[in-house]
Write a protein that holds these residues in place. Structure first.
Motif, PDB file in Angstrom:
ATOM      1  N   ARG A 129       3.645   5.687  -5.633  1.00  0.00           N
ATOM      2  CA  ARG A 129       3.552   5.620  -7.089  1.00  0.00           C
ATOM      3  C   ARG A 129       2.353   6.364  -7.635  1.00  0.00           C
ATOM      4  NH1 ARG A 129       4.490   0.666 -10.373  1.00  0.00           N
ATOM      5  NH2 ARG A 129       2.302   0.400  -9.875  1.00  0.00           N
ATOM      6  N   SER A 130       1.364   6.623  -6.777  1.00  0.00           N
ATOM      7  CA  SER A 130       0.160   7.247  -7.302  1.00  0.00           C
ATOM      8  C   SER A 130       0.329   8.754  -7.525  1.00  0.00           C
ATOM      9  CB  SER A 130      -1.024   7.000  -6.358  1.00  0.00           C
ATOM     10  OG  SER A 130      -0.845   7.739  -5.183  1.00  0.00           O
ATOM     11  N   PHE A 131       1.399   9.336  -6.984  1.00  0.00           N
ATOM     12  CA  PHE A 131       1.676  10.735  -7.308  1.00  0.00           C
ATOM     13  C   PHE A 131       2.412  10.783  -8.645  1.00  0.00           C
ATOM     14  CE2 PHE A 131       1.781  10.913  -2.605  1.00  0.00           C
ATOM     15  CZ  PHE A 131       0.866  11.918  -2.401  1.00  0.00           C
ATOM     16  N   PRO A 132       1.959  11.604  -9.588  1.00  0.00           N
ATOM     17  CA  PRO A 132       2.785  11.816 -10.776  1.00  0.00           C
ATOM     18  C   PRO A 132       4.124  12.418 -10.331  1.00  0.00           C
ATOM     19  CG  PRO A 132       0.587  12.717 -11.081  1.00  0.00           C
ATOM     20  CD  PRO A 132       0.694  12.321  -9.640  1.00  0.00           C
ATOM     21  N   THR A 133       5.243  11.827 -10.782  1.00  0.00           N
ATOM     22  CA  THR A 133       6.567  12.176 -10.250  1.00  0.00           C
ATOM     23  C   THR A 133       6.817  13.670 -10.145  1.00  0.00           C
ATOM     24  OG1 THR A 133       7.334  10.212 -11.369  1.00  0.00           O
ATOM     25  CG2 THR A 133       9.007  11.652 -10.444  1.00  0.00           C
ATOM     26  N   PHE A 156       4.683  15.429  -7.567  1.00  0.00           N
ATOM     27  CA  PHE A 156       5.193  15.142  -6.225  1.00  0.00           C
ATOM     28  C   PHE A 156       6.430  15.988  -5.949  1.00  0.00           C
ATOM     29  CE2 PHE A 156       7.989  12.614  -3.431  1.00  0.00           C
ATOM     30  CZ  PHE A 156       7.153  12.479  -2.344  1.00  0.00           C
ATOM     31  N   ASP A 169       2.314   1.613  -3.475  1.00  0.00           N
ATOM     32  CA  ASP A 169       1.280   2.069  -4.408  1.00  0.00           C
ATOM     33  C   ASP A 169       0.938   3.533  -4.189  1.00  0.00           C
ATOM     34  OD1 ASP A 169       1.056  -0.228  -5.803  1.00  0.00           O
ATOM     35  OD2 ASP A 169      -0.609  -1.048  -4.644  1.00  0.00           O
ATOM     36  N   THR A 170       0.969   3.956  -2.913  1.00  0.00           N
ATOM     37  CA  THR A 170       0.644   5.349  -2.619  1.00  0.00           C
ATOM     38  C   THR A 170       1.688   6.285  -3.212  1.00  0.00           C
ATOM     39  OG1 THR A 170      -0.347   4.637  -0.561  1.00  0.00           O
ATOM     40  CG2 THR A 170       0.134   6.969  -0.785  1.00  0.00           C
ATOM     41  N   LEU A 187       0.842  -1.197   0.000  1.00  0.00           N
ATOM     42  CA  LEU A 187       0.000   0.000   0.000  1.00  0.00           C
ATOM     43  C   LEU A 187       0.882   1.253   0.000  1.00  0.00           C
ATOM     44  CD1 LEU A 187      -2.874   1.131   0.111  1.00  0.00           C
ATOM     45  CD2 LEU A 187      -2.673   1.165   2.593  1.00  0.00           C
TER      46      LEU A 187
END
Lengths: 312, 285
Positions: free
Chosen positions: B125-129, B132, B122-123, B119
């Motif tokens: 990774r869920s921000f566009p680089t 972020f 995944d969290t 989790l």
């Protein structure tokens, strides 16, 4: 299928929830008073107290988080510190420009990439296959913002074939303004997608359903286009979904280089003016966009290929 | 030790036999050489201003011209390479070490810990680089350390996921079962037996990750949110070139080409390494 979709959707929501909470806490954990940072050192105490109350910063942190989520569920992302406009309005005003750019980029690069990859797989080790391979390897390496700058220099400033600034008015003018940024973002995807399609195509061509189709005497052209390509483009769907983050990142740079309106320009502008609610709102929306597109890619994959449903 | 040295030698020979790998090896070699010996290579001080000779086009005195403050572009390109590697190497190795540890724990530890770590991955990774990165820079301010931190944070999940998958495939293999039945501790199994089998794959990932990192550093510096002026970076060269694109276009070329070249070099090297170290990986990417 419905079961898979529900589980995938629940996971996305959970991820989004954790991501937003982390981001919220991160902003609150920054050393220094956000109000002071936003207003600068010369603000009067009255003004500071007013903004603190307006942002709800005088409440305990858990209450702030609850209020934040309460507002979020009503579609309220807060207010712009300077103009007093609703952040939701501002973000959704800019979002279409970014989406338009991303869509244009992926449309041209996926079309070309799938065509190149399918052709290369149907004719392996020919000249075109080799040329396609060389192009893929060299273009994969080019970061979008460098390509954007060089394209700006050559095609807009030097040759003056395309406009350098803005998003344009009216259909044809907008299209004209899209060419260079979409070219810059899509370039590295052409080769990437071509390689992906070629590899999965070669694999699929050896599978039993393609052999069966051939054995039934179906024309080779139809076998390639209908039976093989349908399965072979699945990885492209996933990659585009997962690549939404990269696409958004590239779009940020393309918008800056070509001075286009959009989410990227909005974030940069609000960072330089320390307009935190706007930064938060735009990062939140782009994260949501990314999470949703990854989930959608998985769902499309599961729809087109039943085998993918059990993989999770 | 003797054995691992010869293995390393074999890998290098394998990469050098592949034409693309050799090209990657040469490009990366040149970049690393220039970065290490930058001090002796640069014809001018990269941050010394010379207003009299500002905005000059390429000439024999200034190979790549000068910028709006009269600084020599060629010197800034060479010194910029040093900054690029100074960011990329610690960030990539840091991310690899943390990702490896977390990934092995996720793959070997109890199920709830695995779920929790996944989790977490995944969290992130869920921000566009870039989004972020921009959010973090907005919060803690631009600096070289910020860039290293952002890059590390965003690439930990990649290493973590691969390390996890590898650990999971290994944990039921016979030699691990044998070791476990003899009562070996978890740290011994992970450190002595798993690690050598996973590290190769991660090293390949790291080589392929370096271009992304270099591009991110350059990108942030281009936006004025990376390394601070007057430190030369390929990104800040592009920034200066962009704002004066009609007067000093050679800055855009001088900042852009090294990024493309470095990206090409590390990509070639990484792909060739992958084919030599573990041909099976080819399918996964």
């Amino acid at each position: 299928m419905l079961n898979f979709a529900t589980r995938r959707f629940a996971l996305s929501l959970l991820i989004l929830f954790v991501a937003v909470t982390v981001m919220f806490l991160m902003i609150r954990a920054v050393p220094g008073d956000p109000v002071q940072i936003m207003l600068g050192p010369r603000a009067t105490p009255e003004l500071q107290a007013q903004l603190t109350a307006a942002l709800g910063l005088d409440q305990p942190i858990w209450k702030q988080l609850l209020i934040f989520y309460g507002n979020l569920l009503q579609g309220d992302l807060g207010t712009d510190v300077f103009s007093g406009r609703s952040v939701t309005d501002i973000v959704f005003q800019q979002l279409p420009f970014t989406l338009e750019l991303i869509f244009a980029s992926i449309l041209w690069s996926a079309t070309l990439g799938i065509a190149l990859g399918a052709y290369a797989a149907a004719h392996p080790n020919t000249l075109i296959d080799r040329v396609a391979a060389a192009i893929s390897v060299s273009f994969v390496a080019a970061p979008a913002f460098v390509v954007a700058l060089l394209a700006l220099l050559v095609f807009a400033v030097h040759l003056q074939w395309f406009p350098a600034i803005g998003a344009g008015e009216g259909f044809w003018d907008r299209l004209d303004h899209l060419v260079l940024p979409a070219f810059a973002i899509g370039l590295s995807w052409v080769g990437y997608i071509a390689r992906l399609v070629r590899a999965s195509m070669l694999e699929v061509m050896g599978e039993s359903h393609v052999r069966t189709a051939r054995a039934f005497g179906i024309a080779e052209r139809r076998v390639v286009m209908v039976y093989a390509l349908r399965i072979a483009i699945l990885p492209v769907v996933t990659v585009i979904g997962v690549g939404m983050g990269f696409l958004l990142s590239s779009a940020v740079f393309a918008e800056i280089v070509f001075a286009r309106p959009g989410l990227g320009k909005l974030v940069i502008d609000s960072i330089t003016t320390r307009n935190y609610p706007v930064v938060m709102g735009s990062v939140l929306i782009s994260t949501a966009l990314f999470v949703v597109s990854t989930a959608l890619a998985d769902l499309i994959n599961a729809l087109l290929d039943p085998r993918a449903r059990t993989a999770h | 030790m003797e054995k691992s040295r010869s293995e390393l030698g074999q890998i290098i020979v394998g990469v050098a036999r592949d034409p693309l790998g050799l090209m990657g090896l040469i490009i990366v070699g040149v970049i690393v050489f220039c970065a290490i010996f930058a001090y002796w290579i640069v014809p001018y001080d990269p941050i010394a201003m010379d207003i009299k000779s500002r905005m000059q086009g390429p000439s024999t005195a200034h190979l790549l011209g000068t910028d709006q403050l009269g600084r020599d572009t060629f010197s800034r390109v060479i010194a910029g390479g040093q900054v690029a590697l100074k960011v990329a190497l610690p960030a990539v190795f840091g991310a690899m070490a943390i990702g490896l540890t977390l990934g092995m724990i996720a793959g070997y530890g109890p199920k709830w810990l695995d779920n929790l770590l996944m989790l977490f991955f995944d969290t992130i990774r869920s921000f566009p680089t870039v989004m972020f990165a921009l959010a973090v820079v907005a919060l803690i301010g631009p600096s070289l350390q910020t860039v290293v931190f952002v890059v590390m944070a965003t690439s930990i999940p990649t290493y973590g996921r691969v390390a996890r998958t590898q650990t999971m495939t290994l944990r039921n293999s016979e030699f691990i079962l044998a070791e476990r039945s003899m009562g070996a501790s978890m740290s011994r199994i992970l450190g002595v037996h798993m690690l050598p089998n996973i590290i190769g794959v991660l090293a390949v990932l790291a080589a392929m990750d370096i271009p992304t990192v270099i591009a991110l550093e350059a990108g942030l510096s281009f936006l004025g949110l990376g390394v601070k002026p007057p430190t030369p970076s390929w990104g800040s060269l592009l920034k200066d070139g962009y704002s004066l694109i009609r007067q000093t276009p050679w800055l855009v070329v001088g900042g852009g080409l090294p990024i493309i070249l470095a990206t090409l070099g590390f990509t070639f090297l990484g792909e060739s390494l992958r084919d030599v170290v573990d041909p099976k990986l080819r399918k996964q990417r």
